[in-house]
Design a protein around this motif. Sequence first.
Motif, PDB file in Angstrom:
ATOM      1  N   THR A 127      -1.865   0.868   8.719  1.00  0.00           N
ATOM      2  CA  THR A 127      -2.123  -0.290   9.706  1.00  0.00           C
ATOM      3  C   THR A 127      -2.166  -1.117   8.633  1.00  0.00           C
ATOM      4  N   VAL A 128      -2.942  -1.380   7.441  1.00  0.00           N
ATOM      5  CA  VAL A 128      -2.755  -2.383   6.364  1.00  0.00           C
ATOM      6  C   VAL A 128      -0.735  -2.660   6.010  1.00  0.00           C
ATOM      7  N   GLU A 129      -0.775  -1.596   6.104  1.00  0.00           N
ATOM      8  CA  GLU A 129       0.685  -1.464   5.242  1.00  0.00           C
ATOM      9  C   GLU A 129       1.914  -2.636   6.661  1.00  0.00           C
ATOM     10  N   ARG A 130       1.568  -2.698   7.418  1.00  0.00           N
ATOM     11  CA  ARG A 130       1.844  -3.414   8.568  1.00  0.00           C
ATOM     12  C   ARG A 130       1.593  -5.167   8.002  1.00  0.00           C
ATOM     13  N   LEU A 131       0.481  -4.955   8.330  1.00  0.00           N
ATOM     14  CA  LEU A 131      -0.391  -6.728   8.007  1.00  0.00           C
ATOM     15  C   LEU A 131       0.608  -7.216   7.023  1.00  0.00           C
ATOM     16  N   ILE A 132       0.644  -6.877   5.339  1.00  0.00           N
ATOM     17  CA  ILE A 132       0.738  -7.024   4.318  1.00  0.00           C
ATOM     18  C   ILE A 132       2.076  -7.718   3.739  1.00  0.00           C
ATOM     19  N   ARG A 133       2.358  -8.938   3.099  1.00  0.00           N
ATOM     20  CA  ARG A 133       4.088  -8.961   3.327  1.00  0.00           C
ATOM     21  C   ARG A 133       4.626  -7.541   2.525  1.00  0.00           C
ATOM     22  N   ARG A 134       5.948  -8.481   2.579  1.00  0.00           N
ATOM     23  CA  ARG A 134       6.835  -7.152   1.244  1.00  0.00           C
ATOM     24  C   ARG A 134       6.816  -7.354  -0.185  1.00  0.00           C
ATOM     25  N   SER A 135       6.513  -8.612  -0.899  1.00  0.00           N
ATOM     26  CA  SER A 135       5.932  -8.899  -2.099  1.00  0.00           C
ATOM     27  C   SER A 135       4.334  -8.373  -2.191  1.00  0.00           C
ATOM     28  N   ASP A 136       3.712  -8.311  -1.146  1.00  0.00           N
ATOM     29  CA  ASP A 136       2.148  -7.476  -1.905  1.00  0.00           C
ATOM     30  C   ASP A 136       2.128  -5.917  -2.293  1.00  0.00           C
ATOM     31  N   VAL A 137       1.830  -5.516  -3.175  1.00  0.00           N
ATOM     32  CA  VAL A 137       1.417  -4.285  -3.828  1.00  0.00           C
ATOM     33  C   VAL A 137      -0.114  -3.694  -3.294  1.00  0.00           C
ATOM     34  N   PHE A 138       0.040  -2.585  -2.300  1.00  0.00           N
ATOM     35  CA  PHE A 138      -0.739  -1.793  -1.829  1.00  0.00           C
ATOM     36  C   PHE A 138      -0.946  -0.318  -1.690  1.00  0.00           C
ATOM     37  N   ALA A 139      -2.178  -0.416  -2.589  1.00  0.00           N
ATOM     38  CA  ALA A 139      -2.380   1.026  -2.941  1.00  0.00           C
ATOM     39  C   ALA A 139      -4.015   1.319  -2.987  1.00  0.00           C
ATOM     40  N   ARG A 140      -4.541   2.579  -2.665  1.00  0.00           N
ATOM     41  CA  ARG A 140      -6.026   4.028  -2.854  1.00  0.00           C
ATOM     42  C   ARG A 140      -6.706   3.430  -4.102  1.00  0.00           C
ATOM     43  N   TRP A 141      -7.229   2.820  -3.871  1.00  0.00           N
ATOM     44  CA  TRP A 141      -8.538   2.402  -4.898  1.00  0.00           C
ATOM     45  C   TRP A 141      -9.115   4.066  -5.487  1.00  0.00           C
ATOM     46  N   GLY A 142      -9.480   4.551  -5.207  1.00  0.00           N
ATOM     47  CA  GLY A 142     -10.370   5.941  -4.774  1.00  0.00           C
ATOM     48  C   GLY A 142     -11.366   5.887  -3.141  1.00  0.00           C
ATOM     49  N   GLY A 143     -11.156   6.979  -3.031  1.00  0.00           N
ATOM     50  CA  GLY A 143     -11.871   7.692  -2.064  1.00  0.00           C
ATOM     51  C   GLY A 143     -11.818   6.468  -0.401  1.00  0.00           C
ATOM     52  N   GLU A 144     -12.823   5.695  -0.236  1.00  0.00           N
ATOM     53  CA  GLU A 144     -12.534   5.067   1.342  1.00  0.00           C
ATOM     54  C   GLU A 144     -11.829   3.961   0.408  1.00  0.00           C
ATOM     55  N   GLU A 145     -12.204   3.252  -0.786  1.00  0.00           N
ATOM     56  CA  GLU A 145     -11.266   2.049  -1.729  1.00  0.00           C
ATOM     57  C   GLU A 145     -10.292   1.682  -1.970  1.00  0.00           C
ATOM     58  N   PHE A 146      -9.198   0.468  -1.101  1.00  0.00           N
ATOM     59  CA  PHE A 146      -8.608   0.024  -1.337  1.00  0.00           C
ATOM     60  C   PHE A 146      -8.309  -0.925  -1.784  1.00  0.00           C
ATOM     61  N   VAL A 147      -7.047  -1.853  -2.526  1.00  0.00           N
ATOM     62  CA  VAL A 147      -6.751  -2.375  -3.082  1.00  0.00           C
ATOM     63  C   VAL A 147      -5.126  -3.564  -2.687  1.00  0.00           C
ATOM     64  N   ILE A 148      -5.413  -4.583  -2.254  1.00  0.00           N
ATOM     65  CA  ILE A 148      -4.042  -5.066  -2.530  1.00  0.00           C
ATOM     66  C   ILE A 148      -3.729  -6.529  -3.393  1.00  0.00           C
ATOM     67  N   PHE A 149      -3.150  -6.583  -4.262  1.00  0.00           N
ATOM     68  CA  PHE A 149      -1.824  -7.105  -5.421  1.00  0.00           C
ATOM     69  C   PHE A 149      -1.373  -8.310  -4.803  1.00  0.00           C
ATOM     70  N   CYS A 150      -1.689  -9.590  -4.658  1.00  0.00           N
ATOM     71  CA  CYS A 150      -0.764 -10.494  -4.059  1.00  0.00           C
ATOM     72  C   CYS A 150      -0.155 -11.627  -5.314  1.00  0.00           C
ATOM     73  N   PRO A 151       0.914 -11.162  -5.679  1.00  0.00           N
ATOM     74  CA  PRO A 151       1.676 -12.013  -6.066  1.00  0.00           C
ATOM     75  C   PRO A 151       2.202 -13.226  -6.038  1.00  0.00           C
TER      76      PRO A 151
END
Length: 441
Positions: A340-364
């Motif tokens: 779901t989150v992958e469909r919401l973010i932009r192509r330039s954003d970097v989406f990663a699983r940080w651990g467990g139920e934690e996720f991070v989005i980097f927005c250049p």
Amino acid sequence: MTGLNQWLRLIVLFLVCFTLAAYGWFILGGAKTEYIVTPKNSKYKIIDDSIQNGATTATLGIRNSDVLLECNLINQAKWPFCEIAISLTDSVEKGIDLSSYHSVGLDIDYTSPLNGERVRVYLRNFDPAYANTNDSLSLKFNAIEYSPGIDAGLQVFPLHSFQVLSWWIAENNIPVDKSNRQFDNISIIEIATGSYVKESYYAIKLNRIVFYGEWITESSLVRLLLLLWVITAVIIMIIERIILHKKIKNTEEHSLRLRDANRQLYNKSLKFEHLACTDPLTRIRNRHTVTEWLKEITIQTQRNQIPFSMIFIDLDYFKSVNDTYGHSFGDEVLIKFAATVERLIRRSDVFARWGGEEFVIFCPETNMGTAVEIAEIIRETIATKDWGFDREFNLTCSLGVAELVDETSEDLINRVDLALLKAKKMGRNRIEISWEHQQLK
């Protein structure tokens, strides 16, 4: 072949001699250029606090070699001052492009009641994106303050030491991409009394203003010489290809076979690399993948003064999901959440699983405001989404947002982690922001 080798040696010898001569000419100052501001190529006038209903009086004497401003400051205006305003052109809109110059030399004698008192020097830039001809304060203030003393001679300052005044940025609501120093259309230079003056006699004697630059930079010269070498090499390669056509043809066939083999090896290596860099459950990037990338992008972002933001996401009460429905159900929730989150973010954003139920989005190339908008879209979507399970199920998430300032990637992570912690403490299903080095409690 013998004739070709002889010509090749002569060409290389010529290129070596030409390169040494050109670079030596540059080292000896052949490319240096100066722009000197004088009463012959510019206009001088007085500006003082009379525009603020002040009582300061000032006179301006202009000679061929110097300009003398004398003023008696009276503490009647809120900010008493006097200054020399130098118009470089007849039109404010059409100034002089000083962006190719790297420094400015100032020879000023400053008479004031206090020893070591500073003067303010402004390089005023016009840009239609923020300035208009009817408001002189709309021109950008590229400023420095320094203590010129008396008979100190020419003092040279790099143009990158000038800073845009923060009050001007705030008052004119200047966007981030226009808030940096700018010298591509300088129409006015101002030399003013210091920020903290008292009622007394002041004199500013302007002996010389000169801008130093190079009509071709060292990097441009190196690129041109390199281009000359490359063009020459290409021509030689074409000639050699014609002469050795048959041999090259056989070599190409051999190269094709090697290229096919290398492509197969490369595709296999990509497959193994993908497996190593992907979270096996959610099929997005894992923490190990982005750690080194984050350090590099942080350095590049700060070096180029580009905004960069980070969003930290934690699924609320996810432990109870596992405890209530089982870990298999929890894994399915994580998979659907990531998709779901992958469909919401932009192509330039970097989406990663940080651990467990934690996720991070980097927005250049993204400032704080845009990052918060992205975070709000994610928060609202997750809170209102129908997950399609055969049982009643609701999911919310808490988010922390921070924009990179003058700090390391570890500091940025710590700040956004603290923002996320605050969001959880404040009741979850919300967004908290970390401003610069603010400590969130």
